[in-house]
Design an enzyme around this catalytic site. Structure first.
Site, PDB file in Angstrom:
ATOM      1  N   ASP A  38      -2.320   2.439  -6.644  1.00  0.00           N
ATOM      2  CA  ASP A  38      -1.507   2.538  -5.559  1.00  0.00           C
ATOM      3  C   ASP A  38      -1.265   1.138  -4.824  1.00  0.00           C
ATOM      4  O   ASP A  38      -1.590   1.345  -3.560  1.00  0.00           O
ATOM      5  CB  ASP A  38      -1.855   3.488  -4.827  1.00  0.00           C
ATOM      6  CG  ASP A  38      -3.185   3.686  -3.932  1.00  0.00           C
ATOM      7  OD1 ASP A  38      -4.104   3.489  -4.763  1.00  0.00           O
ATOM      8  OD2 ASP A  38      -3.056   4.718  -3.281  1.00  0.00           O
ATOM      9  N   GLU A  39      -2.332   0.258  -5.217  1.00  0.00           N
ATOM     10  CA  GLU A  39      -2.067  -1.146  -4.146  1.00  0.00           C
ATOM     11  C   GLU A  39      -1.868  -1.994  -4.829  1.00  0.00           C
ATOM     12  O   GLU A  39      -2.246  -2.219  -5.445  1.00  0.00           O
ATOM     13  CB  GLU A  39      -3.461  -0.842  -3.345  1.00  0.00           C
ATOM     14  CG  GLU A  39      -4.389  -0.335  -2.617  1.00  0.00           C
ATOM     15  CD  GLU A  39      -4.915  -0.148  -1.574  1.00  0.00           C
ATOM     16  OE1 GLU A  39      -5.315  -1.143  -1.719  1.00  0.00           O
ATOM     17  OE2 GLU A  39      -5.484   0.513  -1.395  1.00  0.00           O
ATOM     18  N   ASP A  72       0.752  -1.035   0.048  1.00  0.00           N
ATOM     19  CA  ASP A  72       0.181  -0.170   0.471  1.00  0.00           C
ATOM     20  C   ASP A  72       0.760   1.326  -0.145  1.00  0.00           C
ATOM     21  O   ASP A  72       1.763   1.607   1.298  1.00  0.00           O
ATOM     22  CB  ASP A  72      -0.940   0.710   1.680  1.00  0.00           C
ATOM     23  CG  ASP A  72      -1.977   0.735   0.899  1.00  0.00           C
ATOM     24  OD1 ASP A  72      -1.755   1.861   0.186  1.00  0.00           O
ATOM     25  OD2 ASP A  72      -2.886   1.058   1.710  1.00  0.00           O
TER      26      ASP A  72
END
Length: 354
Positions: A109-110, A11
């Site tokens: 974004d993960e 993350d």
DNA sequence: TCTGGGGTCCTAGGACCC
DNA sequence: TCTGGGGTCCTAGGACCC
């Protein structure tokens, strides 16, 4: 012992703000707020991401820009630049994929990382170091027995740390927290659970599905207590996701009134959307139009193209305009959206007929 | 503090056909 | 004549996530 039963969740820390700071190093350490067109005086625009410095002033994503400016007048306000975030995301995913692991990108974004790994802690440290060394961006990594545990663990690791949750440690970490802390429980579900007297994760974990039936569908009633006990899906899907739909929507700074204005916007949205989708080599099977009134009432109408999926811009635009007949259009319009549901990608099925 | 934009998945009801 | 049951497609809306 090789232990493929562990999953990692990567993350990125304050991703969008971090990408902006990376290309403007003079902003490091300052409160940075990204969102909308970057003008904090504009109404109807909200924060996409706030840097940690800005969060200390109570600024958070989803907050109107004007409210953010009130809380943190000295913040640097920047417009959203989706292409830059997309490119940075690709950099990060490429670093993860350079390891002998299974990578499932989860949004920009993960990512979930699986694979038959002897030492999950060491791998997490290596992933984190490699991402930072090769992109200049930092991340937290959560380790768990499934996606849910790994995802929550990453939150405990933020910013920049590695954290592990297991079936054994889950309840000690989560039991006293509100049900909203669970991944998949939002404000509506929280309100309904509270109405049934269930407030904490521990209480939900101890609840029989039958006790939830007054407020929830049977499938949800079974799923929620399991979620509270730390259950979750553990499969890592490495194939890139093929988009099923694509949409464009706009909230107007001032409400629209009058059919002419509305038609003009629907046409513009439909054409922009169509060009994007057709440019990507996809065809459109269904077209939907959404209208949000000034009083925040949403109405959606959708149409399945009778002639089958189309690759023609005019068909998409005309379908969107025709859907307007199903709206009363008697109230000021705050938002208009056009969405295309895409035909399954048939590129490699090789149908040569035109 | 009046509340973005981009998605996914799920449910339910009606139409229609056999 | 009061009347089935399954299957599929279509539409509308809810909920959640980043």
């Amino acid at each position: 012992m090789a232990d493929s039963a562990w999953l990692r969740h990567v993350d990125m820390d304050q991703f969008i703000a971090a990408v902006e700071v990376r290309r403007r190093p003079e902003l490091r350490g300052r409160p940075v707020v990204v969102g909308g067109n970057g003008d904090p005086t504009r109404a109807r625009m909200v924060v996409a991401t706030a840097s940690y410095e800005a969060r200390e002033f109570g600024v958070h994503s989803g907050m109107p820009l004007r409210a953010a400016a009130r809380r943190c007048p000295d913040a640097v306000f920047l417009p959203s630049d989706p292409d830059a975030y997309l490119a940075a995301s690709a950099e990060v995913m490429a670093v993860l994929r350079s390891f002998p692991v299974l990578v499932e990108a989860w949004g920009l974004d993960e990512a979930f990382v699986g694979g038959d790994i002897a030492d999950p802690q060491a791998l997490a440290a290596d992933l984190k170091a490699a991402v930072h060394a090769r992109t200049g961006l930092s991340c937290a990594i959560g380790i768990g027995r499934n996606k849910h545990q790994a995802k929550i663990a990453a939150k405990f690791g933020k910013p920049g740390g590695v954290y592990t949750l297991t079936d054994e440690t889950w309840m000690a970490h989560m039991g006293d927290r509100p049900v909203e802390a669970l991944w998949g429980v939002g404000t509506k579900t929280t309100r309904k659970l509270n109405e049934l007297g269930v407030h904490t994760v521990a209480a939900l974990a101890a609840t029989e599905p039958e006790a939830l039936l007054p407020r929830f569908h049977i499938n949800v009633a079974r799923w929620l207590p399991a979620l509270a006990r730390g259950a979750g899906d553990a499969t890592v899907v490495t194939e890139p996701r093929v988009a099923k739909s694509r949409g464009r929507e706009t909230t107007f700074a001032r409400d629209l009134t009058g059919r002419d204005q509305i038609e003009e916007q629907v046409s513009a949205l439909a054409r922009a959307l169509g060009e994007e989708v057709l440019g990507a080599g996809r065809r459109v099977a269904r077209v939907a139009v959404k209208i949000r009134s000034a009083s925040f009432f949403d109405e959606t109408h959708i149409h399945t193209l009778r002639g089958g999926p189309t690759g023609e811009l005019s068909v998409i635009e005309n379908a969107a305009l025709a859907l307007l007949d199903q709206f009363a259009l008697d109230r000021p319009v705050r938002l208009i959206g056009v969405r295309a549901e895409l035909a399954p990608d048939d590129q490699d099925r090789g149908t040569p007929n035109a």
